[in-house]
Design an enzyme around this catalytic site. Structure first.
Site, PDB file in Angstrom:
ATOM      1  N   ASP A  74      56.312  47.369  75.042  1.00  0.00           N
ATOM      2  CA  ASP A  74      55.688  48.442  75.817  1.00  0.00           C
ATOM      3  C   ASP A  74      54.220  48.643  75.456  1.00  0.00           C
ATOM      4  O   ASP A  74      53.885  48.905  74.296  1.00  0.00           O
ATOM      5  CB  ASP A  74      56.456  49.751  75.602  1.00  0.00           C
ATOM      6  CG  ASP A  74      57.896  49.630  76.063  1.00  0.00           C
ATOM      7  OD1 ASP A  74      58.094  49.401  77.265  1.00  0.00           O
ATOM      8  OD2 ASP A  74      58.805  49.735  75.226  1.00  0.00           O
ATOM      9  N   GLY A 113      50.993  44.402  64.001  1.00  0.00           N
ATOM     10  CA  GLY A 113      50.299  43.132  63.924  1.00  0.00           C
ATOM     11  C   GLY A 113      49.227  43.052  64.989  1.00  0.00           C
ATOM     12  O   GLY A 113      48.732  44.077  65.482  1.00  0.00           O
ATOM     13  N   THR A 136      52.630  42.074  59.417  1.00  0.00           N
ATOM     14  CA  THR A 136      53.215  40.912  60.088  1.00  0.00           C
ATOM     15  C   THR A 136      53.677  39.923  59.044  1.00  0.00           C
ATOM     16  O   THR A 136      52.949  39.651  58.089  1.00  0.00           O
ATOM     17  CB  THR A 136      52.226  40.217  61.053  1.00  0.00           C
ATOM     18  OG1 THR A 136      52.763  38.945  61.443  1.00  0.00           O
ATOM     19  CG2 THR A 136      50.869  39.989  60.416  1.00  0.00           C
ATOM     20  N   ILE A 137      54.860  39.388  59.224  1.00  0.00           N
ATOM     21  CA  ILE A 137      55.331  38.370  58.281  1.00  0.00           C
ATOM     22  C   ILE A 137      54.522  37.086  58.423  1.00  0.00           C
ATOM     23  O   ILE A 137      54.485  36.264  57.505  1.00  0.00           O
ATOM     24  CB  ILE A 137      56.837  38.064  58.449  1.00  0.00           C
ATOM     25  CG1 ILE A 137      57.134  37.432  59.813  1.00  0.00           C
ATOM     26  CG2 ILE A 137      57.678  39.301  58.222  1.00  0.00           C
ATOM     27  CD1 ILE A 137      58.549  36.886  59.937  1.00  0.00           C
ATOM     28  N   ASP A 138      53.833  36.909  59.562  1.00  0.00           N
ATOM     29  CA  ASP A 138      53.083  35.676  59.804  1.00  0.00           C
ATOM     30  C   ASP A 138      51.766  35.615  59.034  1.00  0.00           C
ATOM     31  O   ASP A 138      51.148  34.548  58.952  1.00  0.00           O
ATOM     32  CB  ASP A 138      52.796  35.514  61.301  1.00  0.00           C
ATOM     33  CG  ASP A 138      54.049  35.226  62.102  1.00  0.00           C
ATOM     34  OD1 ASP A 138      54.968  34.589  61.547  1.00  0.00           O
ATOM     35  OD2 ASP A 138      54.117  35.636  63.272  1.00  0.00           O
ATOM     36  N   GLY A 181      56.384  31.343  62.717  1.00  0.00           N
ATOM     37  CA  GLY A 181      54.977  30.966  62.652  1.00  0.00           C
ATOM     38  C   GLY A 181      54.575  30.389  63.983  1.00  0.00           C
ATOM     39  O   GLY A 181      54.627  29.179  64.194  1.00  0.00           O
ATOM     40  N   HIS A 283      65.634  35.351  62.346  1.00  0.00           N
ATOM     41  CA  HIS A 283      65.348  36.731  61.985  1.00  0.00           C
ATOM     42  C   HIS A 283      65.760  37.106  60.575  1.00  0.00           C
ATOM     43  O   HIS A 283      65.485  38.237  60.133  1.00  0.00           O
ATOM     44  CB  HIS A 283      65.996  37.672  63.002  1.00  0.00           C
ATOM     45  CG  HIS A 283      65.256  37.711  64.311  1.00  0.00           C
ATOM     46  ND1 HIS A 283      65.404  36.728  65.267  1.00  0.00           N
ATOM     47  CD2 HIS A 283      64.328  38.570  64.801  1.00  0.00           C
ATOM     48  CE1 HIS A 283      64.623  37.002  66.297  1.00  0.00           C
ATOM     49  NE2 HIS A 283      63.956  38.100  66.042  1.00  0.00           N
ATOM     50  N   GLN A 285      64.244  36.071  58.220  1.00  0.00           N
ATOM     51  CA  GLN A 285      62.934  36.253  57.581  1.00  0.00           C
ATOM     52  C   GLN A 285      62.401  37.669  57.754  1.00  0.00           C
ATOM     53  O   GLN A 285      61.563  38.118  56.979  1.00  0.00           O
ATOM     54  CB  GLN A 285      61.929  35.262  58.188  1.00  0.00           C
ATOM     55  CG  GLN A 285      62.255  33.823  57.885  1.00  0.00           C
ATOM     56  CD  GLN A 285      61.631  32.881  58.901  1.00  0.00           C
ATOM     57  OE1 GLN A 285      60.549  32.358  58.686  1.00  0.00           O
ATOM     58  NE2 GLN A 285      62.301  32.672  60.022  1.00  0.00           N
ATOM     59  N   ARG A 286      62.848  38.359  58.784  1.00  0.00           N
ATOM     60  CA  ARG A 286      62.369  39.719  59.045  1.00  0.00           C
ATOM     61  C   ARG A 286      63.199  40.776  58.322  1.00  0.00           C
ATOM     62  O   ARG A 286      62.719  41.890  58.094  1.00  0.00           O
ATOM     63  CB  ARG A 286      62.427  40.024  60.545  1.00  0.00           C
ATOM     64  CG  ARG A 286      61.454  39.247  61.385  1.00  0.00           C
ATOM     65  CD  ARG A 286      61.348  39.890  62.763  1.00  0.00           C
ATOM     66  NE  ARG A 286      60.425  39.185  63.618  1.00  0.00           N
ATOM     67  CZ  ARG A 286      59.111  39.292  63.566  1.00  0.00           C
ATOM     68  NH1 ARG A 286      58.566  40.066  62.649  1.00  0.00           N
ATOM     69  NH2 ARG A 286      58.337  38.621  64.390  1.00  0.00           N
TER      70      ARG A 286
END
Length: 359
Positions: A74, A113, A136-138, A181, A283, A285-286
């Protein structure tokens, strides 16, 4: 400063609750009331708020996810709205600003992010007092050395590699681990080095399949009858394209990647004749509890964001540069993605270890 609002946007990651906790607790020390906005910018449009008390953040430091909820779909500047019987994108940003002002919010702390902070920047341009917090995990946000969530994601991937090593060696297989990634290979690079990978493939370096296959066969010829490969979901062969699982209209980034691990595994098995197995971490990783490094970093970010609000330093993002938390213009953080550069020290270390990078 009497009242702040906080929201979490984009994908979830370990450490979000730690930031929220730090904002509420440090705000309490300054006599500041903190309003939580549910489900990111959707809640800002729909006026879904909740007052956050000390009791609300008690015990949440080790919890993954976000107690406020989040969404990556959104955008208030193009909000899906029913108009004359049809769903159309409508600019609802003025509604968000007037609604927040109506309940006495003096500043918005946006945790997110690149996508969420780009929206926050647009609000800042319209005069809403905004402070960004990099999540952000990235690890692909500019102007900050590290985003919270990244280090826990790397630890999760490294643990998976440790487990894959034993079964790969036992069965003489090629094991491929696909990690997140999209456009930046930080997770794959760091996890691959930490987990002892033999090949690391990242979006920044198009890979040559024949060279990857040759590296695997060379190991087998030297008596190493197994290989461990880490591949970022956005990696692509030289002259080829990323593997797209499907398109998801309505999301800030509508392209959902996935499948590079399976494609690479099939190609390598054909070229090498070696049995190949693929694991997609997805997921995992999240999720889960943030590690100590992310808990500390997230806490520092939360405290620093409240300090920036008290100083009236709006339109900024708190960032880690070296060992210090600093403030940088939001525009500097989202003007482009931070990618792995050719002179990245960890990349150079990987090459000197003999890790094959695909080129």
């Amino acid at each position: 400063m009497h009242k702040l609002a906080v929201l979490t946007g984009g994908g979830d990651c370990p450490g979000l609750n730690a930031v929220i906790r730090a904002i509420v607790k440090s705000g309490y020390q300054e006599g500041i009331e903190v309003i939580g906005i549910r489900d990111g910018f959707r809640g800002a449009v729909e006026e879904e708020y909740r007052l956050l008390n000390l009791s609300d953040v008690s015990g949440i430091l080790p919890r993954g996810g976000t107690l406020l909820g989040t969404t990556n779909r959104d955008n208030p500047f193009a909000y899906s709205t029913l108009v004359d019987g049809q769903i159309q994108p409508v600019d609802r940003s003025d509604d968000v600003i007037s609604q927040l002002q109506g309940i006495g919010v003096e500043a918005l702390l946006a945790i997110g992010g690149d996508g969420s902070l780009s929206i926050a920047l647009e609000f800042a341009k319209k005069g809403l007092p905004v402070i960004g917090i990099p999540k952000t995990i990235d690890n692909d946000l500019m102007a900050t050395d590290v985003t919270f969530g990244f280090q826990t994601a790397v630890s999760t991937a490294q643990d998976a590699l440790d487990r894959l090593h034993t079964t790969a060696e036992s069965h003489h297989r090629v094991m491929i681990l696909e990690v997140m990634g999209r456009y930046a290979g930080w997770i794959a690079l760091y996890a691959g080095v930490a987990g002892g990978a033999d090949v690391i493939l990242i979006p920044e370096i198009p890979y040559e399949l024949s060279r990857v296959a040759a590296a695997v066969k060379k190991r087998a010829d030297l008596g190493k009858k197994f290989s461990i490969i880490v591949v970022a979901e956005g990696a692509a062969p030289l002259g080829g394209e990323m593997v797209v699982e499907r398109k998801m209209p309505g999301r800030i980034d509508p392209i959902k990647l996935g499948g590079i691990g399976a494609k690479l595994g099939e190609d390598l098995e054909t070229l090498t004749g070696m049995e190949t197995r693929v694991t997609v971490l997805g997921h995992l990783q999240r999720g889960g509890s943030p590690n100590a490094a992310d808990r500390v970093l997230a806490t520092r970010y939360g405290v620093a964001a409240v300090e920036a609000a008290l100083d009236g330093d709006f339109g900024t993002m708190v960032a880690l540069q070296g060992q210090k938390i600093v403030r940088v213009p939001l525009a500097e953080a989202v003007n482009k993605l931070k990618k792995v550069s050719p002179d990245e020290p960890v990349l150079n270390a990987a090459r000197k270890l003999g890790i094959m990078m695909g080129d």
